[in-house]
Write a protein that holds these residues in place. Structure first.
Motif, PDB file in Angstrom:
ATOM      1  N   VAL A   1      50.584  15.270  37.815  1.00  0.00           N
ATOM      2  CA  VAL A   1      51.054  16.150  36.748  1.00  0.00           C
ATOM      3  C   VAL A   1      51.079  15.431  35.400  1.00  0.00           C
ATOM      4  O   VAL A   1      50.633  15.983  34.392  1.00  0.00           O
ATOM      5  CB  VAL A   1      52.440  16.734  37.090  1.00  0.00           C
TER       6      VAL A   1
ATOM      7  N   SER B   1      46.315  23.639  47.318  1.00  0.00           N
ATOM      8  CA  SER B   1      47.763  23.594  47.551  1.00  0.00           C
ATOM      9  C   SER B   1      48.566  23.226  46.293  1.00  0.00           C
ATOM     10  O   SER B   1      49.794  23.253  46.318  1.00  0.00           O
ATOM     11  CB  SER B   1      48.083  22.600  48.663  1.00  0.00           C
ATOM     12  N   PHE B   2      47.896  22.913  45.181  1.00  0.00           N
ATOM     13  CA  PHE B   2      48.586  22.503  43.951  1.00  0.00           C
ATOM     14  C   PHE B   2      49.172  23.732  43.262  1.00  0.00           C
ATOM     15  O   PHE B   2      48.472  24.709  43.013  1.00  0.00           O
ATOM     16  CB  PHE B   2      47.609  21.789  43.014  1.00  0.00           C
ATOM     17  N   THR B   3      50.452  23.691  42.952  1.00  0.00           N
ATOM     18  CA  THR B   3      51.120  24.838  42.327  1.00  0.00           C
ATOM     19  C   THR B   3      51.871  24.468  41.051  1.00  0.00           C
ATOM     20  O   THR B   3      52.694  25.240  40.571  1.00  0.00           O
ATOM     21  CB  THR B   3      52.112  25.487  43.318  1.00  0.00           C
ATOM     22  N   GLU B   4      51.577  23.326  40.490  1.00  0.00           N
ATOM     23  CA  GLU B   4      52.304  22.869  39.302  1.00  0.00           C
ATOM     24  C   GLU B   4      51.519  23.071  38.006  1.00  0.00           C
ATOM     25  O   GLU B   4      51.705  22.335  37.040  1.00  0.00           O
ATOM     26  CB  GLU B   4      52.712  21.417  39.489  1.00  0.00           C
ATOM     27  N   GLN B   5      50.668  24.092  37.969  1.00  0.00           N
ATOM     28  CA  GLN B   5      49.915  24.390  36.758  1.00  0.00           C
ATOM     29  C   GLN B   5      50.822  24.571  35.535  1.00  0.00           C
ATOM     30  O   GLN B   5      50.491  24.073  34.452  1.00  0.00           O
ATOM     31  CB  GLN B   5      49.029  25.632  36.955  1.00  0.00           C
TER      32      GLN B   5
ATOM     33  N   LEU C   1      43.626  18.327  39.764  1.00  0.00           N
ATOM     34  CA  LEU C   1      45.045  18.055  39.901  1.00  0.00           C
ATOM     35  C   LEU C   1      45.433  18.254  41.360  1.00  0.00           C
ATOM     36  O   LEU C   1      44.962  19.172  42.020  1.00  0.00           O
ATOM     37  CB  LEU C   1      45.854  18.997  39.013  1.00  0.00           C
ATOM     38  N   GLY C   2      46.267  17.355  41.844  1.00  0.00           N
ATOM     39  CA  GLY C   2      46.683  17.420  43.242  1.00  0.00           C
ATOM     40  C   GLY C   2      45.766  16.653  44.167  1.00  0.00           C
ATOM     41  O   GLY C   2      46.060  16.524  45.358  1.00  0.00           O
TER      42      GLY C   2
ATOM     43  N   SER D   1      42.359  22.601  40.192  1.00  0.00           N
ATOM     44  CA  SER D   1      43.423  22.249  41.131  1.00  0.00           C
ATOM     45  C   SER D   1      42.967  22.270  42.576  1.00  0.00           C
ATOM     46  O   SER D   1      42.123  23.074  42.961  1.00  0.00           O
ATOM     47  CB  SER D   1      44.566  23.273  41.026  1.00  0.00           C
TER      48      SER D   1
END
Length: 152
Positions: free
Chosen positions: A59, A102-106, A53-54, A99
């Motif tokens: 998402v 830098s991906f923070t939308e878990q 992801l990312g 991820s």
């Protein structure tokens, strides 16, 4: 309406349980709790999507992969219980998200699992949850989901 009927009404089909990929069992029961092993988004014996992801997936794609993971977890539960109507409550869900650093939308990806469980089980599908970003998952899966269900 049974959970199986609700899954069909939502436009999905409960798959056959995924054969374990290593030295573990699909479920473990202790008392009124059934723990599922982590489920990756397998469809018809192969991974539906791969990547992080990312980087490779957004998402919405991650949410869809989390839903496939939940369907596999529910298939394992059904194999253990005979029917999903024996699930009294989904207690806890853990969603691992492969991820980019830098991906923070878990949590948003994990909503794909949580929202689906609430659609299938109603209030009994609402649960405690952890959404965890990881560097990699087995087979380069983008998402892995495990859950704990209270059963009768």
């Amino acid at each position: 309406m049974t959970p199986e009927e609700r899954i069909a009404e939502l436009g999905f089909e409960l798959p056959q349980p995924v054969t374990p990929l290593a030295a573990y069992v699909p479920t473990a029961r202790t008392g009124d709790l059934v723990y599922t092993s982590g489920q990756v988004p397998m469809l018809e014996g192969k991974l539906h999507q791969t990547g992080k992801l990312g980087v490779d997936l957004g998402v919405d794609e991650g949410k869809a992969q989390a839903r496939i993971c939940v369907l596999n977890a529910l298939a394992a539960l059904k194999a253990e219980l005979g029917e999903l109507s024996r699930v009294r409550r989904i207690v806890k869900v853990v969603v691992f998200v492969a991820s980019a650093p830098s991906f923070t939308e878990q949590p948003q990806v994990a909503n794909g699992a949580s929202d689906f469980l609430a659609e299938v089980f109603g209030d009994a599908g609402k649960h405690a949850r952890s959404a965890v970003g990881v560097a990699a998952l087995p087979l380069d899966a983008p998402v892995e989901v495990e859950l704990i269900a209270e059963v009768s």
